[in-house]
Design a protein around this motif. Structure first.
Motif, PDB file in Angstrom:
ATOM      1  N   MET A 154      25.141  46.046  35.826  1.00  0.00           N
ATOM      2  CA  MET A 154      24.629  47.271  35.211  1.00  0.00           C
ATOM      3  C   MET A 154      24.850  48.512  36.080  1.00  0.00           C
ATOM      4  SD  MET A 154      23.617  46.549  32.240  1.00  0.00           S
ATOM      5  CE  MET A 154      22.799  48.109  31.867  1.00  0.00           C
ATOM      6  N   ALA A 155      25.236  48.321  37.344  1.00  0.00           N
ATOM      7  CA  ALA A 155      25.455  49.472  38.231  1.00  0.00           C
ATOM      8  C   ALA A 155      26.552  50.379  37.698  1.00  0.00           C
ATOM      9  CB  ALA A 155      25.800  48.984  39.641  1.00  0.00           C
ATOM     10  N   TYR A 156      27.549  49.817  37.015  1.00  0.00           N
ATOM     11  CA  TYR A 156      28.660  50.622  36.480  1.00  0.00           C
ATOM     12  C   TYR A 156      28.161  51.562  35.390  1.00  0.00           C
ATOM     13  CZ  TYR A 156      33.257  51.673  34.508  1.00  0.00           C
ATOM     14  OH  TYR A 156      34.386  52.318  34.058  1.00  0.00           O
ATOM     15  N   TYR A 158      23.707  52.055  44.587  1.00  0.00           N
ATOM     16  CA  TYR A 158      22.800  51.145  45.285  1.00  0.00           C
ATOM     17  C   TYR A 158      22.276  50.032  44.385  1.00  0.00           C
ATOM     18  CZ  TYR A 158      22.975  54.287  49.238  1.00  0.00           C
ATOM     19  OH  TYR A 158      23.422  55.035  50.294  1.00  0.00           O
ATOM     20  N   LEU A 159      22.554  50.117  43.088  1.00  0.00           N
ATOM     21  CA  LEU A 159      22.177  49.008  42.213  1.00  0.00           C
ATOM     22  C   LEU A 159      23.037  47.775  42.501  1.00  0.00           C
ATOM     23  CD1 LEU A 159      20.149  48.410  40.010  1.00  0.00           C
ATOM     24  CD2 LEU A 159      21.833  49.112  38.313  1.00  0.00           C
ATOM     25  N   ILE A 160      24.260  47.994  42.997  1.00  0.00           N
ATOM     26  CA  ILE A 160      25.080  46.858  43.445  1.00  0.00           C
ATOM     27  C   ILE A 160      24.377  46.138  44.590  1.00  0.00           C
ATOM     28  CG2 ILE A 160      27.281  46.168  44.460  1.00  0.00           C
ATOM     29  CD1 ILE A 160      28.570  48.585  43.215  1.00  0.00           C
ATOM     30  N   LEU A 161      23.910  46.916  45.556  1.00  0.00           N
ATOM     31  CA  LEU A 161      23.233  46.335  46.707  1.00  0.00           C
ATOM     32  C   LEU A 161      21.935  45.653  46.298  1.00  0.00           C
ATOM     33  CD1 LEU A 161      23.417  46.122  49.807  1.00  0.00           C
ATOM     34  CD2 LEU A 161      22.021  48.192  49.937  1.00  0.00           C
ATOM     35  N   ILE A 162      21.172  46.279  45.408  1.00  0.00           N
ATOM     36  CA  ILE A 162      19.911  45.683  44.944  1.00  0.00           C
ATOM     37  C   ILE A 162      20.184  44.369  44.219  1.00  0.00           C
ATOM     38  CG2 ILE A 162      17.951  46.004  43.383  1.00  0.00           C
ATOM     39  CD1 ILE A 162      18.164  49.022  43.973  1.00  0.00           C
ATOM     40  N   LEU A 170      40.983  37.581  38.955  1.00  0.00           N
ATOM     41  CA  LEU A 170      41.546  37.487  37.608  1.00  0.00           C
ATOM     42  C   LEU A 170      40.802  38.393  36.636  1.00  0.00           C
ATOM     43  CD1 LEU A 170      43.538  36.097  35.679  1.00  0.00           C
ATOM     44  CD2 LEU A 170      41.805  34.302  35.334  1.00  0.00           C
ATOM     45  N   LEU A 171      39.467  38.381  36.706  1.00  0.00           N
ATOM     46  CA  LEU A 171      38.680  39.252  35.826  1.00  0.00           C
ATOM     47  C   LEU A 171      38.954  40.724  36.120  1.00  0.00           C
ATOM     48  CD1 LEU A 171      35.265  37.337  35.855  1.00  0.00           C
ATOM     49  CD2 LEU A 171      36.869  37.526  33.945  1.00  0.00           C
ATOM     50  N   TYR A 172      39.154  41.049  37.397  1.00  0.00           N
ATOM     51  CA  TYR A 172      39.480  42.439  37.749  1.00  0.00           C
ATOM     52  C   TYR A 172      40.844  42.838  37.181  1.00  0.00           C
ATOM     53  CZ  TYR A 172      41.119  46.367  40.525  1.00  0.00           C
ATOM     54  OH  TYR A 172      41.653  47.568  40.912  1.00  0.00           O
ATOM     55  N   LYS A 173      41.812  41.926  37.241  1.00  0.00           N
ATOM     56  CA  LYS A 173      43.159  42.240  36.767  1.00  0.00           C
ATOM     57  C   LYS A 173      43.184  42.401  35.250  1.00  0.00           C
ATOM     58  CE  LYS A 173      47.952  40.686  37.051  1.00  0.00           C
ATOM     59  NZ  LYS A 173      48.423  41.929  37.689  1.00  0.00           N
ATOM     60  N   ASN A 195      33.796  44.999  32.042  1.00  0.00           N
ATOM     61  CA  ASN A 195      35.109  45.438  32.511  1.00  0.00           C
ATOM     62  C   ASN A 195      35.458  44.723  33.809  1.00  0.00           C
ATOM     63  OD1 ASN A 195      33.833  47.005  34.688  1.00  0.00           O
ATOM     64  ND2 ASN A 195      33.229  48.413  33.038  1.00  0.00           N
ATOM     65  N   GLY A 196      36.518  45.159  34.451  1.00  0.00           N
ATOM     66  CA  GLY A 196      36.978  44.475  35.658  1.00  0.00           C
ATOM     67  C   GLY A 196      35.981  44.461  36.786  1.00  0.00           C
ATOM     68  N   TYR A 197      35.110  45.461  36.848  1.00  0.00           N
ATOM     69  CA  TYR A 197      34.100  45.520  37.900  1.00  0.00           C
ATOM     70  C   TYR A 197      32.841  44.708  37.548  1.00  0.00           C
ATOM     71  CZ  TYR A 197      36.866  49.488  39.576  1.00  0.00           C
ATOM     72  OH  TYR A 197      37.886  50.282  40.037  1.00  0.00           O
ATOM     73  N   THR A 198      32.446  44.765  36.296  1.00  0.00           N
ATOM     74  CA  THR A 198      31.157  44.172  35.893  1.00  0.00           C
ATOM     75  C   THR A 198      31.274  42.752  35.369  1.00  0.00           C
ATOM     76  OG1 THR A 198      31.305  44.999  33.614  1.00  0.00           O
ATOM     77  CG2 THR A 198      30.372  46.474  35.259  1.00  0.00           C
ATOM     78  N   SER A 199      32.461  42.339  34.968  1.00  0.00           N
ATOM     79  CA  SER A 199      32.611  41.033  34.322  1.00  0.00           C
ATOM     80  C   SER A 199      32.203  39.875  35.224  1.00  0.00           C
ATOM     81  CB  SER A 199      34.063  40.841  33.864  1.00  0.00           C
ATOM     82  OG  SER A 199      34.969  41.058  34.933  1.00  0.00           O
ATOM     83  N   THR A 200      32.400  40.016  36.550  1.00  0.00           N
ATOM     84  CA  THR A 200      31.984  38.939  37.453  1.00  0.00           C
ATOM     85  C   THR A 200      30.480  38.703  37.373  1.00  0.00           C
ATOM     86  OG1 THR A 200      31.809  40.560  39.251  1.00  0.00           O
ATOM     87  CG2 THR A 200      33.875  39.334  39.062  1.00  0.00           C
ATOM     88  N   GLY A 201      29.703  39.789  37.260  1.00  0.00           N
ATOM     89  CA  GLY A 201      28.261  39.646  37.156  1.00  0.00           C
ATOM     90  C   GLY A 201      27.832  38.983  35.865  1.00  0.00           C
TER      91      GLY A 201
END
Length: 494
Positions: free
Chosen positions: A163-165, A171-175, A229-232, A241-247
């Motif tokens: 959800m940080a994106y 800092y939501l990434i860090l949290i 792979l998800l980023y690509k 998206n490529g940044y959030t899909s891993t989460g």
């Protein structure tokens, strides 16, 4: 007589009782007090036929002997619970490494620096270590509550990470990673479960530790690969998206594993219930053995403290070096080989995947060898990779092939060495110390992960030769400890 001997050999191999040869011989001799004049003569062939008939009758009687009593040294829990714990360890390893490939770019997109991205990778281990002590006071010596906390923390943490994106909040990434770190307390409970004397026999612990290391190799290879792979692939969406899909992917997989655990996992019996119970069943007997031993503990000897120090240092050094390489590879390959995060993730994954067949072989054969032999063998393989890398750096011949060989040897050697640290320690100390030894090994792992990540991030700046030299020094201290306490490290196989 040939058929009799063959029957006897086959009978011995099938686990039957050995016949009384003295008894057979006594029937072949002439009874005392009889003489040839008063006793009818019996031919040798007739006596042989009679003996063979008696033996075959006895062999038929013992063909299906009653099953032997359970060997406590080979004790195992039910398969549903065991698969749940090993599968959860694979999930946690995957969750820990899946963000490595895109962490720097995700942080950069939201205004963060490479140092901040490195912090997001290492911070879960710090908060996981801080949460372990209060959690062990809350778990009552069991595993259901820690598993539930791990699942919930991973789900919530990676939703926050994703959800940080949308929130445009760095800092939501860090949290999110901090919250997920509470779930990584499960690493300690996986180790403790696979050496718990209430459910795991002493000759099963190395095998189960090898399975945990296999899932560890799965995590640090498949995790970066899936993340890259998800980023690509990308997915042009503010939510996925490529940044959030891993989460999101990690959260969904964790939900599936948590539901499966709800149905298949059976916890160990409650110690308090067993202490107050009048009935003495199998579970009560196993737990009472540990309770009785707890009362008999006085203090550890100097040799035992030496074994503890040696195993903790070995555990720290394995994860220190693995963590250093995992965090250094994206940075080093970007400058040397012009790799993207996707390519670096694939490189890490290829090294990890190549170790899997060898780790599978170790599951089959390592229980036949002493843990100290496995530890020395793995360390030697890993050091070979480090020395080869130092030579490549000194001669300026780092290319894909040579660098990959070094990474493969390091990954294989120190993963193999990490299989036996806790199992060896649990065999050397009283059963009642299992929780303490698991904590000691896990804190050693955490310290290695954190300091290794820091070293790997600074490797290019401090100089790659110095970076490798620090790792060789750490392994050298471990080798000195092993040589000093080599006799004390001898333990049962299996």
């Amino acid at each position: 007589m040939l058929s009799t001997v063959a029957d006897y050999v086959a009978h011995r191999e099938s686990g039957g009782k050995r016949p009384s040869w003295g008894k057979l011989n006594s029937t072949a001799s002439t009874p005392r007090g009889s003489t040839p004049a008063t006793q009818p003569s019996v031919s040798v062939d007739a006596q042989v036929a009679q003996n063979q008939e008696e033996f075959e009758m006895r062999d038929t009687t013992d063909a299906n002997p009653p099953p032997p009593a359970d060997d406590t040294e080979l004790r195992l829990p039910n398969w549903g619970s065991l698969v749940t714990m090993v599968g959860t360890n694979a999930l946690l390893q995957f969750a820990f490494f899946v963000t490595v490939s895109s962490a720097s770019l995700y942080a950069e997109y939201l205004g963060g620096s490479p140092v901040f991205s490195g912090l997001t990778i290492g911070i879960p281990a710090v908060f996981s270590g801080l949460a372990l002590i209060p959690l062990t006071r809350y778990d009552q010596g069991r595993y259901t509550r820690p598993l539930q906390i791990s699942y919930i923390a991973i789900i919530v943490g990676y939703i926050l990470h994703a959800m940080a994106y949308k929130a445009k909040f760095l800092y939501l990434i860090l949290i999110g990673r901090i919250v997920a770190g509470l779930g990584f307390t499960g690493f300690m409970y996986m180790k403790r479960y696979c050496s718990d004397p209430r459910i795991i026999g002493i000759r099963r612990r190395t095998t189960l530790a090898s399975w945990l290391v296999l899932t560890q190799a799965f995590g640090f290879s498949v995790g970066p690969f899936i993340g890259g792979l998800l980023y690509k692939v990308g997915f042009s969406n503010d939510i996925f998206n490529g940044y959030t899909s891993t989460g999101w992917v990690t959260s969904v997989v964790t939900v599936v594993v948590a539901i499966a655990a709800l149905y298949f996992f059976q916890d160990v019996p409650d110690a308090r219930r067993i202490e107050n119970s009048v009935e003495v069943g199998t579970e009560a007997t196993m737990a009472s053995e540990v309770l009785e031993e707890r009362l008999a503990i006085s203090q550890l000897t100097g040799a035992q403290w030496g074994v503890i120090a040696s195993m903790c240092w070995s555990s720290m050094s394995c994860f220190f070096i693995l963590g250093a390489w995992e965090s250094n590879i994206p940075i080093f390959t970007a400058r040397t080989l012009n790799y993207t995060p996707y390519a670096a993730g694939n490189f890490i994954a290829l090294g990890g995947i190549a170790t899997l067949p060898f780790l599978l072989v170790s599951i089959r054969y390592s229980p036949r060898f002493q843990d100290r032999i496995t530890l020395a063998t793995g360390s030697t393989i890993g050091v070979t990779g480090l020395v080869l890398m130092l030579i490549l750096l000194a001669t300026d011949r780092v290319v894909f092939g040579s660098f990959y060989v070094c990474w493969f040897l390091v990954a294989l050697g120190f993963n193999l060495a990490s299989t036996c640290t806790l199992s060896l320690l649990s065999k050397q100390l009283p059963n009642a110390w299992n929780a303490r030894t698991s904590m000691a090994i896990q804190y050693s792992n955490y310290s290695g992960r954190v300091t290794g990540a820091v070293l790997g991030g600074a490797g290019v700046q401090m100089g790659m030769k110095n970076y490798i030299a620090v790792q060789l020094a750490v392994v050298g201290i471990g080798a000195l400890l092993h040589a000093t306490f080599w006799k004390q490290l001898k333990a049962k196989t299996g």
